[in-house]
Design a protein around this motif. Sequence first.
Motif, mmCIF file in Angstrom:
data_model
loop_
_atom_site.group_PDB
_atom_site.id
_atom_site.type_symbol
_atom_site.label_atom_id
_atom_site.label_comp_id
_atom_site.label_asym_id
_atom_site.label_seq_id
_atom_site.Cartn_x
_atom_site.Cartn_y
_atom_site.Cartn_z
ATOM 1 N N SER A 1 55.165 25.008 -11.389
ATOM 2 C CA SER A 1 55.178 23.669 -10.796
ATOM 3 C C SER A 1 55.204 23.786 -9.274
ATOM 4 O O SER A 1 55.601 24.803 -8.705
ATOM 5 C CB SER A 1 56.396 22.883 -11.288
ATOM 6 N N SER A 2 54.772 22.706 -8.621
ATOM 7 C CA SER A 2 54.747 22.699 -7.153
ATOM 8 C C SER A 2 56.162 22.777 -6.578
ATOM 9 O O SER A 2 56.386 23.401 -5.540
ATOM 10 C CB SER A 2 54.036 21.444 -6.643
ATOM 11 N N ASN B 1 51.149 28.637 -14.838
ATOM 12 C CA ASN B 1 51.098 27.292 -14.243
ATOM 13 C C ASN B 1 52.461 26.901 -13.680
ATOM 14 O O ASN B 1 53.136 26.019 -14.219
ATOM 15 C CB ASN B 1 50.649 26.262 -15.290
ATOM 16 N N LYS C 1 61.510 23.499 -17.385
ATOM 17 C CA LYS C 1 61.187 23.464 -15.959
ATOM 18 C C LYS C 1 62.437 23.238 -15.112
ATOM 19 O O LYS C 1 62.530 23.751 -13.992
ATOM 20 C CB LYS C 1 60.153 22.372 -15.689
#
Length: 401
Positions: A120-121, A118, A87
Motif C-alpha cells: 500500500s502507499s 502490491n 494491512k
Amino acid sequence: SLDYRRSILKELVERYKGREHISIPWNGDMLRRIATPELSDDVSKYLVSAETPEDLKLDFLMLVAHGRLSDCCSVALEMLCDDKASKSIQLYAATAIRDAGTPGIRRQAYEKLIKMANPSSRLIGCVVEATFPGLISTDELFQLLRKVPEIRRHSVDLPYVLHKHFEHALTLDAAIPVLQAAIQLLREPPLIERSSVSKRYAWVVELVPLCLHAILSSSSVPEAVVGVVVDAVGLLESRNLYGWWDKPLRGDIEDQLAANLDRHAHVKRAIYWRRVERHRERYSGNPAIHSLNGSGEIANFSENDIGWMKNAVVAGLIPFSDRQLMLGHMLALAARNGSFWRFFRNDLPPIIGADLHQWLFVAKWKVNQEYWPIKWWFLRQKDNGIGDRYWWDTQQITAQI
C-alpha cells in the motif's frame, strides 16, 4: 514496578482473549510510562501469540514505537513480511520499525518491502520515512516509489507523508539526485493529454518544490545543476498554469522559491533564455518582456533583474540581436518601475557606449512607448478601411453620439 507492568499486559491479553474488536484509550505519554526494555520479551511473546486479538497487537506495536523497544523490532519485521497479516498489522509494524528499529532492521524492512507484490502507499511512505536519506540510495528510493499504486488527485496519504518528511530530512546532497530522478519519472509515458507529464506519476511533482528549496537555499548552485533546476521550475509553472495536478495549499514554499531564485543570477538567466527560445519556436519572433511573465510563473522578471542583464550585454558574449532584445527588456523593466530616465542617465551609457545602432534602437523604443496610442489608433483605422466612404460615415455617426 516491573511486575506491575507485566501484570497489566497479561491482564489485557486474558481479558480480551477471543474478542474481535477492542478499543483501549491511550496516548503516547501513557505508553512511554509503561514501556521499559525489560518488557521486550513479554511484548514479543504477545505479538506472536495467536491468542492475542489483532486490535490488541496494534496497541502493543504502538507500545514498541512510543517506548522505543528496539528488541521487539525483529518480531515487527516478521509481521511486516507476513503475507497473511492484515494491512493494519503491516502498517503498524512498519511504524514500530520506523520509530524504534535499529539501522539494520530498518534496512531489512526496505529489502522485504521491495519484494512485496502490491504494498500500500501508506506502507511505502512509512518505510521511506524510516530509511531515506541515509539507509537507501536515491535509485533505491525511486525503485520503491515505482511500486506505489495509482494515486488520484486530492489524495493526501503518500504525497502528504513524503512532503512532511522531505521538508525536514532533505539535504542539499540528497536534493540534487532526487530532483533529477523525479523529473525523469514525471516524463514517463503514458502522458497526460496535452501535457508532457506522466499520467501515473504526476503526484511526484509534490517532491519538486522541496528539492528546489533545498538547492536554491544554498549559497551557490553548481553550473551542472542549472539545467535541472530550470526544468523543475518549468514543471511547477506548467502545473500552476494548466492544473494537471493540484497546487498544495500548505505553506508559502513557492514564494520562497521566487525569492531564492533572485539570489542566483545564473539560474535566472538560464530561465530567461529558455523562455525566449520557447517563444521564438512557438511564434517565430522575439517576445516582449510581459510575454515572459505569466499568472502561473514562479520566476517573474522585474527591475531586480536589470543588474545581471546589464552584465550580460556589457560582456558581449551573446549575439548582437540577443543584446538588443535584452536591452529592450531592460528599458521596459526600468520604465515599469518609473525609473527610466535614471536608468537612461546612469546605466545606459556604460552599456552601449558609443554604439550608434544601439542609441538609435533606444530612441526608437522610447518613441514607440510614448506614442503607441496614436500608432495603435492608426492601425485600427487601417484595419477598418480608413479612407473609404463607409469609414467616413462611421466617424460622423460616432461624433454625433
